[in-house]
Design an enzyme around this catalytic site. Sequence first.
Site, PDB file in Angstrom:
ATOM      1  N   ARG A  14       0.830  -1.200   0.000  1.00 55.27           N
ATOM      2  CA  ARG A  14       0.000   0.000   0.000  1.00 55.27           C
ATOM      3  C   ARG A  14       0.869   1.256   0.000  1.00 55.27           C
ATOM      4  O   ARG A  14       1.955   1.271   0.587  1.00 55.27           O
ATOM      5  CB  ARG A  14      -0.910   0.020   1.234  1.00 55.27           C
ATOM      6  CG  ARG A  14      -1.931   1.154   1.185  1.00 55.27           C
ATOM      7  CD  ARG A  14      -2.716   1.277   2.475  1.00 55.27           C
ATOM      8  NE  ARG A  14      -3.635   2.409   2.385  1.00 55.27           N
ATOM      9  CZ  ARG A  14      -4.103   3.080   3.420  1.00 55.27           C
ATOM     10  NH1 ARG A  14      -3.743   2.740   4.648  1.00 55.27           N
ATOM     11  NH2 ARG A  14      -4.929   4.091   3.242  1.00 55.27           N
ATOM     12  N   HIS A  15       0.379   2.301  -0.640  1.00 56.78           N
ATOM     13  CA  HIS A  15       1.093   3.576  -0.722  1.00 56.78           C
ATOM     14  C   HIS A  15       1.287   4.223   0.644  1.00 56.78           C
ATOM     15  O   HIS A  15       0.636   3.881   1.633  1.00 56.78           O
ATOM     16  CB  HIS A  15       0.326   4.549  -1.627  1.00 56.78           C
ATOM     17  CG  HIS A  15      -1.052   4.874  -1.104  1.00 56.78           C
ATOM     18  ND1 HIS A  15      -1.283   5.792  -0.101  1.00 56.78           N
ATOM     19  CD2 HIS A  15      -2.264   4.389  -1.439  1.00 56.78           C
ATOM     20  CE1 HIS A  15      -2.565   5.867   0.155  1.00 56.78           C
ATOM     21  NE2 HIS A  15      -3.198   5.017  -0.641  1.00 56.78           N
ATOM     22  N   ARG A  64       0.145   8.935  -5.543  1.00 57.95           N
ATOM     23  CA  ARG A  64       0.550   8.385  -4.256  1.00 57.95           C
ATOM     24  C   ARG A  64       1.183   7.007  -4.393  1.00 57.95           C
ATOM     25  O   ARG A  64       2.050   6.642  -3.600  1.00 57.95           O
ATOM     26  CB  ARG A  64      -0.628   8.376  -3.277  1.00 57.95           C
ATOM     27  CG  ARG A  64      -1.873   7.613  -3.714  1.00 57.95           C
ATOM     28  CD  ARG A  64      -3.018   7.980  -2.764  1.00 57.95           C
ATOM     29  NE  ARG A  64      -4.263   7.245  -2.971  1.00 57.95           N
ATOM     30  CZ  ARG A  64      -5.230   7.624  -3.806  1.00 57.95           C
ATOM     31  NH1 ARG A  64      -5.076   8.719  -4.552  1.00 57.95           N
ATOM     32  NH2 ARG A  64      -6.345   6.920  -3.911  1.00 57.95           N
ATOM     33  N   GLU A  88      -7.425   2.653  -6.903  1.00 55.86           N
ATOM     34  CA  GLU A  88      -8.373   2.422  -5.822  1.00 55.86           C
ATOM     35  C   GLU A  88      -9.800   2.401  -6.371  1.00 55.86           C
ATOM     36  O   GLU A  88     -10.063   2.846  -7.490  1.00 55.86           O
ATOM     37  CB  GLU A  88      -8.217   3.520  -4.752  1.00 55.86           C
ATOM     38  CG  GLU A  88      -9.102   3.359  -3.532  1.00 55.86           C
ATOM     39  CD  GLU A  88      -8.886   2.033  -2.794  1.00 55.86           C
ATOM     40  OE1 GLU A  88      -9.253   0.980  -3.355  1.00 55.86           O
ATOM     41  OE2 GLU A  88      -8.367   2.059  -1.665  1.00 55.86           O
ATOM     42  N   HIS A 156      -3.545   0.292  -3.522  1.00 62.78           N
ATOM     43  CA  HIS A 156      -4.323   0.998  -2.510  1.00 62.78           C
ATOM     44  C   HIS A 156      -5.018   0.000  -1.594  1.00 62.78           C
ATOM     45  O   HIS A 156      -5.252  -1.147  -1.976  1.00 62.78           O
ATOM     46  CB  HIS A 156      -5.355   1.886  -3.196  1.00 62.78           C
ATOM     47  CG  HIS A 156      -4.790   2.742  -4.288  1.00 62.78           C
ATOM     48  ND1 HIS A 156      -4.437   4.063  -4.097  1.00 62.78           N
ATOM     49  CD2 HIS A 156      -4.493   2.459  -5.590  1.00 62.78           C
ATOM     50  CE1 HIS A 156      -3.958   4.562  -5.231  1.00 62.78           C
ATOM     51  NE2 HIS A 156      -3.978   3.606  -6.144  1.00 62.78           N
TER      52      HIS A 156
END
Length: 215
Positions: A14-15, A64, A88, A156
């Site tokens: 995940r970012h 991101r 996302e 995401h």
Amino acid sequence: MSGVNGLRRIVLWRHGQTAWNLENRFQGTTDIELTDIGRAQARRAAGLLARLDPFAIISSDLRRTRDTAAELAAVTGLDVTHDEALRETYAGAWQGLTHEEIMARFGEEYAAWKRGEPVRRGGGELETEVADRAAPLVERAAEKLPPGRVLVVVSHGGAIRTTIGRLLGLPPASWESLGGLSNCCWSVLGESVRGWRLLEHNAGSLPEPVIGDDV
């Protein structure tokens, strides 16, 4: 570092932190950038993930995730393949709103989502539709791995959860039971004779809480 018995692995990462994560604000496909803390998280995690000697990196094309993936690319020398299929969940009218604002404006819809019912949040995508676009891309990339090598997928919180659920063959109603990923933490799937299995979940998180898991 080669996988045990030559089996492939997928790291779903995940970012890093964004300002909207801190504000508990739904991001969805809105293109929000990392905070300074988020960039530091990405650099720290990249140093750890580089020790897995990844073979390939694929990433969502939002800033991101691009900037998070770039930190791993910098220490491994690998190129990053960006694809909008790893974005996302699109959350329509919910995007940009805090959870409190959503509850005030879309109370019944929000309650149904929290009960685990299939909901087009804000008129957006179903979780199964996110899995329909993201999971096949991850599978195709994993099929290109040599034996024992690692694929890193930068995406995401919500998209990662649905992808894991689909790759493990879990019914969609149970995907929420996987729990959330903290910013810049990851889960690991390993190849087995029966398909993919979950080896680690939300690794690298302690002692950090999960903030804005699927927003």
